[in-house]
Design a protein around this motif. Structure first.
Motif, PDB file in Angstrom:
ATOM      1  N   PHE A  49      72.828  72.772  22.656  1.00  0.00           N
ATOM      2  CA  PHE A  49      72.138  72.180  22.624  1.00  0.00           C
ATOM      3  C   PHE A  49      70.957  72.289  23.020  1.00  0.00           C
ATOM      4  O   PHE A  49      70.773  73.523  23.783  1.00  0.00           O
ATOM      5  CB  PHE A  49      72.392  70.677  24.337  1.00  0.00           C
ATOM      6  N   ASP A  50      70.489  71.361  23.563  1.00  0.00           N
ATOM      7  CA  ASP A  50      68.515  72.242  23.812  1.00  0.00           C
ATOM      8  C   ASP A  50      68.806  72.789  25.237  1.00  0.00           C
ATOM      9  O   ASP A  50      68.665  72.347  25.843  1.00  0.00           O
ATOM     10  CB  ASP A  50      67.783  71.309  23.754  1.00  0.00           C
ATOM     11  N   PRO A  51      68.096  74.445  25.053  1.00  0.00           N
ATOM     12  CA  PRO A  51      68.666  74.570  26.091  1.00  0.00           C
ATOM     13  C   PRO A  51      67.434  74.121  27.713  1.00  0.00           C
ATOM     14  O   PRO A  51      66.765  74.162  28.638  1.00  0.00           O
ATOM     15  CB  PRO A  51      68.028  76.257  26.866  1.00  0.00           C
ATOM     16  N   ALA A  52      66.335  73.654  26.680  1.00  0.00           N
ATOM     17  CA  ALA A  52      64.800  73.373  27.443  1.00  0.00           C
ATOM     18  C   ALA A  52      65.253  72.410  28.431  1.00  0.00           C
ATOM     19  O   ALA A  52      64.794  71.904  29.371  1.00  0.00           O
ATOM     20  CB  ALA A  52      63.806  72.649  26.452  1.00  0.00           C
ATOM     21  N   GLU A  53      65.820  71.175  27.932  1.00  0.00           N
ATOM     22  CA  GLU A  53      66.554  70.010  28.677  1.00  0.00           C
ATOM     23  C   GLU A  53      67.106  70.218  30.596  1.00  0.00           C
ATOM     24  O   GLU A  53      67.090  69.992  31.154  1.00  0.00           O
ATOM     25  CB  GLU A  53      67.495  69.415  28.051  1.00  0.00           C
TER      26      GLU A  53
END
Length: 470
Positions: A49-53
């Motif tokens: 999953f997107d670590p930015a979130e």
């Protein structure tokens, strides 16, 4: 519990229960709105999953804590460890003679899973029937807001007279197994040091009845790979003299339990205490057990859940039905999860499990046993001053006697907290109920119990703040 007198101040506690209740209620709309904002962020600490979130989630928590007037707010991770989900740490120094309390929760959440199973959008918090639906609404963004809401009520009520030191520790990788938790504690040992630790990541007995979690089972898991052929062969040409790997793996798995369904691995700790009655009908309803299914094991339901081992197969690698062909499958794998009773040494349990597998290999197959995670069980001292204060606070908030309940699940990092801070009193609280469905579709939070949880923590902290109280 002791009922609150008309004066609204409990004798000997120095706590104005009614004033804190009014303060919590005055802010409840604001508290729920902030919780909805957090639920909207899909911060998931899994590599896929997107670590930015996840970073956005940490930033939102940091902004929330700053809005409470906390100036010392940091987003931290265990240096040199990867992956490391960002944790938020915020501090409020203790006044002279006052204790410091560490308030733990986690901002990361489980993946949403199959969207078709959700009645609402997983990351759009939705109110219905007195509950708030959404991923993380209960586990564990509600825990963050219990801490935040309690501090707001205390500041509104006591202002400068509230001198208890607070350290908010909002972890960012709990749902990924807290892989860097111990390293984080070691690196930030002094930053997180406290007299009392409140872990808001557990559950209550049922809607309307609070609980203080007094024990947790430990955990070990392992992967078993069984091989019987060097490669797949035609099941018609060679089937009969040799059994396929899935069949042999099933026979091995069947040895883990006796005919009554109790764990049959020798050398594991099990206890019968009958400490809390958990009616079978209630358990069946809470666990969604089919009417035809017979419950496994022996002894009281509560002991089977809290004080005895439980072994589950949580994953298997065999050909899926859609891809099945008429061949003898040469190898198969299973991941097994073993919950441990309090008092069980995890290393000894892992050895017992490995020994059992070696002794029950069927038909001379080759088996590899690969150890996985290990986590210790936990047993609270309910006679300790902080635990007594917590039980009082729960009773006052819910207006009913709290249950001192074990928990069948495991929180492995509790063992790290007890080892790094052996003098701290650890309290495990929570907002979930049997229908919260944490980790599943349609996760939800009972809003009435959420309000009571905020009030209970405010009462606990106020009691710790009062002169002459623990």
């Amino acid at each position: 519990m002791t009922s609150t007198p008309d004066s609204a101040v409990l004798p000997g506690s120095g706590v104005d229960v009614d004033a804190l209740a009014r303060a919590v209620d005055a802010r409840m709309g604001e508290t729920i709105a902030a919780l909805k904002d957090l639920v909207a962020i899909p911060g998931i600490a899994w590599a896929a999953f997107d670590p930015a979130e996840l970073a956005r989630s940490a930033g939102a928590v940091a902004a929330l804590l700053r809005s409470l007037g906390l100036d010392d707010v940091q987003i931290l991770s265990a240096g040199g460890a990867a992956p490391a989900g960002p944790a938020v740490v915020a501090r409020r120094a203790a006044a002279a003679g006052k204790p410091t309390v560490l308030l733990y929760a986690h901002h990361d959440v489980q993946p949403p899973g199959d969207r078709q199973l959700w009645a609402t959008e997983p990351f759009a918090a939705t109110e219905a029937g007195g509950r708030l639906y959404g991923r993380g609404a209960a586990d564990d963004k509600a825990g963050i807001m219990v801490h935040a809401g309690a501090l707001r009520a205390l500041l509104d009520t006591l202002g400068a007279d509230f001198g208890v030191g607070l350290t908010f520790f909002i972890e960012g990788e709990e749902e990924a197994g807290s892989p860097t938790f111990r390293a984080f504690l070691e690196q930030h040992r002094e930053l997180l040091r406290a007299d009392v630790i409140v872990v808001a990541d557990s559950a209550n007995w049922k809607v309307g009845v609070p609980a203080l979690t007094t024990s947790l089972r430990g955990l070990v898991d392992a992967t078993i790979e069984l091989r019987v052929l060097e490669h797949a062969v035609h099941s018609g040409v060679f089937g009969g003299p040799v059994l396929d790997a899935p069949t042999l793996l099933a026979r091995l798995i069947a040895t883990f339990h006796d005919d009554a369904g109790a764990v049959a691995v020798e050398g594991l700790v099990a206890r019968d205490t009958d400490a809390v009655a958990y009616p079978e009908d209630d358990f069946r309803r809470d666990a969604s057990v089919l009417d035809s299914a017979v419950l496994a094991g022996a002894g009281s339901i509560s002991d089977r859940l809290w004080n005895k081992p439980a072994l589950s197969v949580i994953g298997m690698d065999v050909p899926p039905v859609a891809l099945a062909s008429n061949t003898l499958v040469p190898s198969a794998r299973a991941k097994i999860s073993l919950r441990l009773a309090p008092g069980q040494d995890p290393a000894a349990a892992m050895d017992a499990l490995a020994r059992h597998v070696r002794q029950h290999v069927p038909f001379g197959a080759q088996v590899d046993f690969v150890p996985g995670e290990q986590g210790s069980a936990f047993a609270a001292d309910t006679a300790a001053p902080a635990a007594q204060a917590a039980l009082w606070a729960l009773g006052e908030a819910w207006r009913t006697e709290p249950v001192k309940a074990g928990m069948g699940g495991s929180i492995p990092f509790i063992a790290d907290l007890t080892e790094v801070y052996p003098q701290a009193q650890i309290l495990i609280t929570g907002v979930e109920d049997p229908d919260s469905r944490a980790h599943s579709a349609n996760e939800s939070l009972h809003l009435g119990d959420f309000r009571n949880a905020v009030l209970a923590e405010a009462l606990l902290l106020a009691r710790l703040n009062a002169p002459g109280n623990p």
